[in-house]
Design a protein around this motif. Sequence first.
Motif, PDB file in Angstrom:
ATOM      1  N   PRO A 227      67.051 -31.521  27.271  1.00 45.92           N
ATOM      2  CA  PRO A 227      66.014 -30.714  26.620  1.00 45.92           C
ATOM      3  C   PRO A 227      65.548 -31.282  25.292  1.00 45.92           C
ATOM      4  O   PRO A 227      64.390 -31.111  24.908  1.00 45.92           O
ATOM      5  CB  PRO A 227      66.705 -29.358  26.428  1.00 45.92           C
ATOM      6  N   GLY A 228      66.429 -31.971  24.570  1.00 47.61           N
ATOM      7  CA  GLY A 228      66.062 -32.502  23.263  1.00 47.61           C
ATOM      8  C   GLY A 228      65.238 -33.774  23.324  1.00 47.61           C
ATOM      9  O   GLY A 228      64.725 -34.225  22.297  1.00 47.61           O
ATOM     10  N   LEU A 229      65.081 -34.352  24.511  1.00 49.08           N
ATOM     11  CA  LEU A 229      64.302 -35.579  24.661  1.00 49.08           C
ATOM     12  C   LEU A 229      62.840 -35.198  24.872  1.00 49.08           C
ATOM     13  O   LEU A 229      62.377 -35.046  25.993  1.00 49.08           O
ATOM     14  CB  LEU A 229      64.824 -36.411  25.834  1.00 49.08           C
ATOM     15  N   ARG A 230      62.124 -35.042  23.773  1.00 47.77           N
ATOM     16  CA  ARG A 230      60.752 -34.550  23.839  1.00 47.77           C
ATOM     17  C   ARG A 230      59.784 -35.714  24.079  1.00 47.77           C
ATOM     18  O   ARG A 230      58.951 -36.056  23.246  1.00 47.77           O
ATOM     19  CB  ARG A 230      60.378 -33.814  22.554  1.00 47.77           C
ATOM     20  N   VAL A 231      59.903 -36.324  25.238  1.00 44.40           N
ATOM     21  CA  VAL A 231      59.031 -37.425  25.635  1.00 44.40           C
ATOM     22  C   VAL A 231      58.348 -37.036  26.942  1.00 44.40           C
ATOM     23  O   VAL A 231      59.019 -36.751  27.935  1.00 44.40           O
ATOM     24  CB  VAL A 231      59.803 -38.745  25.822  1.00 44.40           C
ATOM     25  N   GLY A 232      57.038 -37.000  26.917  1.00 45.81           N
ATOM     26  CA  GLY A 232      56.306 -36.621  28.114  1.00 45.81           C
ATOM     27  C   GLY A 232      55.100 -37.520  28.326  1.00 45.81           C
ATOM     28  O   GLY A 232      54.896 -38.501  27.601  1.00 45.81           O
ATOM     29  N   TRP A 233      54.298 -37.160  29.320  1.00 43.19           N
ATOM     30  CA  TRP A 233      53.130 -37.979  29.636  1.00 43.19           C
ATOM     31  C   TRP A 233      52.042 -37.146  30.300  1.00 43.19           C
ATOM     32  O   TRP A 233      52.301 -36.097  30.900  1.00 43.19           O
ATOM     33  CB  TRP A 233      53.520 -39.132  30.567  1.00 43.19           C
ATOM     34  N   ILE A 234      50.827 -37.618  30.158  1.00 43.57           N
ATOM     35  CA  ILE A 234      49.682 -37.119  30.922  1.00 43.57           C
ATOM     36  C   ILE A 234      49.329 -38.204  31.929  1.00 43.57           C
ATOM     37  O   ILE A 234      49.207 -39.370  31.562  1.00 43.57           O
ATOM     38  CB  ILE A 234      48.473 -36.851  30.007  1.00 43.57           C
ATOM     39  N   TYR A 235      49.163 -37.802  33.186  1.00 50.19           N
ATOM     40  CA  TYR A 235      48.760 -38.750  34.225  1.00 50.19           C
ATOM     41  C   TYR A 235      47.450 -38.276  34.839  1.00 50.19           C
ATOM     42  O   TYR A 235      47.336 -37.137  35.295  1.00 50.19           O
ATOM     43  CB  TYR A 235      49.844 -38.871  35.297  1.00 50.19           C
ATOM     44  N   GLN A 236      46.455 -39.158  34.840  1.00 52.42           N
ATOM     45  CA  GLN A 236      45.189 -38.892  35.526  1.00 52.42           C
ATOM     46  C   GLN A 236      44.889 -40.065  36.440  1.00 52.42           C
ATOM     47  O   GLN A 236      44.871 -41.221  35.996  1.00 52.42           O
ATOM     48  CB  GLN A 236      44.046 -38.692  34.529  1.00 52.42           C
ATOM     49  N   ASN A 237      44.671 -39.777  37.710  1.00 55.18           N
ATOM     50  CA  ASN A 237      44.396 -40.822  38.689  1.00 55.18           C
ATOM     51  C   ASN A 237      42.949 -41.286  38.534  1.00 55.18           C
ATOM     52  O   ASN A 237      42.022 -40.658  39.037  1.00 55.18           O
ATOM     53  CB  ASN A 237      44.649 -40.296  40.106  1.00 55.18           C
ATOM     54  N   THR A 238      42.763 -42.383  37.830  1.00 54.36           N
ATOM     55  CA  THR A 238      41.412 -42.894  37.560  1.00 54.36           C
ATOM     56  C   THR A 238      40.864 -43.741  38.702  1.00 54.36           C
ATOM     57  O   THR A 238      39.724 -44.202  38.640  1.00 54.36           O
ATOM     58  CB  THR A 238      41.399 -43.724  36.274  1.00 54.36           C
ATOM     59  N   LEU A 239      41.665 -43.933  39.757  1.00 53.19           N
ATOM     60  CA  LEU A 239      41.212 -44.745  40.885  1.00 53.19           C
ATOM     61  C   LEU A 239      40.565 -43.902  41.983  1.00 53.19           C
ATOM     62  O   LEU A 239      40.076 -44.448  42.978  1.00 53.19           O
ATOM     63  CB  LEU A 239      42.373 -45.533  41.476  1.00 53.19           C
ATOM     64  N   LEU A 240      40.583 -42.573  41.815  1.00 49.49           N
ATOM     65  CA  LEU A 240      39.945 -41.722  42.804  1.00 49.49           C
ATOM     66  C   LEU A 240      38.434 -41.798  42.615  1.00 49.49           C
ATOM     67  O   LEU A 240      37.893 -41.350  41.611  1.00 49.49           O
ATOM     68  CB  LEU A 240      40.399 -40.272  42.631  1.00 49.49           C
ATOM     69  N   GLU A 241      37.743 -42.367  43.593  1.00 51.78           N
ATOM     70  CA  GLU A 241      36.293 -42.529  43.486  1.00 51.78           C
ATOM     71  C   GLU A 241      35.541 -41.337  44.083  1.00 51.78           C
ATOM     72  O   GLU A 241      34.647 -40.774  43.479  1.00 51.78           O
ATOM     73  CB  GLU A 241      35.858 -43.822  44.186  1.00 51.78           C
ATOM     74  N   ASN A 242      35.921 -40.958  45.280  1.00 49.98           N
ATOM     75  CA  ASN A 242      35.245 -39.851  45.949  1.00 49.98           C
ATOM     76  C   ASN A 242      36.277 -38.918  46.542  1.00 49.98           C
ATOM     77  O   ASN A 242      37.246 -39.338  47.148  1.00 49.98           O
ATOM     78  CB  ASN A 242      34.335 -40.361  47.085  1.00 49.98           C
ATOM     79  N   TYR A 243      36.039 -37.620  46.359  1.00 50.92           N
ATOM     80  CA  TYR A 243      36.941 -36.629  46.924  1.00 50.92           C
ATOM     81  C   TYR A 243      36.819 -36.627  48.447  1.00 50.92           C
ATOM     82  O   TYR A 243      35.734 -36.746  49.008  1.00 50.92           O
ATOM     83  CB  TYR A 243      36.573 -35.240  46.382  1.00 50.92           C
ATOM     84  N   SER A 244      37.950 -36.478  49.114  1.00 44.18           N
ATOM     85  CA  SER A 244      37.948 -36.439  50.577  1.00 44.18           C
ATOM     86  C   SER A 244      39.017 -35.466  51.049  1.00 44.18           C
ATOM     87  O   SER A 244      40.112 -35.409  50.509  1.00 44.18           O
ATOM     88  CB  SER A 244      38.247 -37.830  51.168  1.00 44.18           C
ATOM     89  N   GLU A 245      38.683 -34.659  52.075  1.00 49.52           N
ATOM     90  CA  GLU A 245      39.644 -33.716  52.639  1.00 49.52           C
ATOM     91  C   GLU A 245      40.413 -34.335  53.785  1.00 49.52           C
ATOM     92  O   GLU A 245      41.200 -33.679  54.458  1.00 49.52           O
ATOM     93  CB  GLU A 245      38.942 -32.444  53.105  1.00 49.52           C
ATOM     94  N   GLU A 246      40.209 -35.601  54.077  1.00 51.03           N
ATOM     95  CA  GLU A 246      40.898 -36.237  55.188  1.00 51.03           C
ATOM     96  C   GLU A 246      42.375 -36.438  54.862  1.00 51.03           C
ATOM     97  O   GLU A 246      42.734 -36.716  53.740  1.00 51.03           O
ATOM     98  CB  GLU A 246      40.248 -37.592  55.469  1.00 51.03           C
TER      99      GLU A 246
END
Length: 207
Positions: free
Chosen positions: A188-207
């Motif tokens: 709990p004391g290790l306050r190291v986190g991250w934000i991840y955003q997938n920048t390689l997604l070009e077009n949304y697809s439901e497939e």
Amino acid sequence: GSEDIKTQLANWLSEKYYSDISCTKLNITHKILPSELFMTNGITGALHLLISKYTESGNDIIVDNPTYSKALKMFKEYGLSVRGVPMKTDGVDLVELEEKIIESNEKNKQNVLFYYMMPSYHNPTGISISHGKRMKLASLCEKYENLYIIADEAYHFLSWKKANTYYPMADYHHRIISLGSFSKIIAPGLRVGWIYQNTLLENYSEE
């Protein structure tokens, strides 16, 4: 964040997320890149950053009802109008969620409307949202151009199963942001986190 740390984190996350995943495959193939990560002071620090940069006092924010109490307190301290959506046994009520999105857009016309959620091992209910329901959440992002989902994935890797059951929410749509932290999986004391955003997604697809 340090490029060396982000490179090591990207390699570690790629292994943890994708090496032995058990859910239905997404229509993507990609390894997390250091450029897709932003280092933060835990998930709390990530939330402070996003809320302070992209919202104003009086804006709406949509959350699950119930939701993580510390996040709820933070949103209220920023002067946000919290709009709760009831949970079902498999996660958020999608019909109610869309109604809240429509109501907020009619009232405020916000450039950014956040929906804050915990998709895996939700606190306090313990619910994990299925792959199919995650796809439906992505379809809402596609339908409403100002909708961004903040996925608090502090508990993503806390499972009794060997295989990773779910993809990070960021892999479902480019306007979904995954937040992670070492505080729940190391100390709990290790306050190291991250934000991840997938920048390689070009077009949304439901497939």
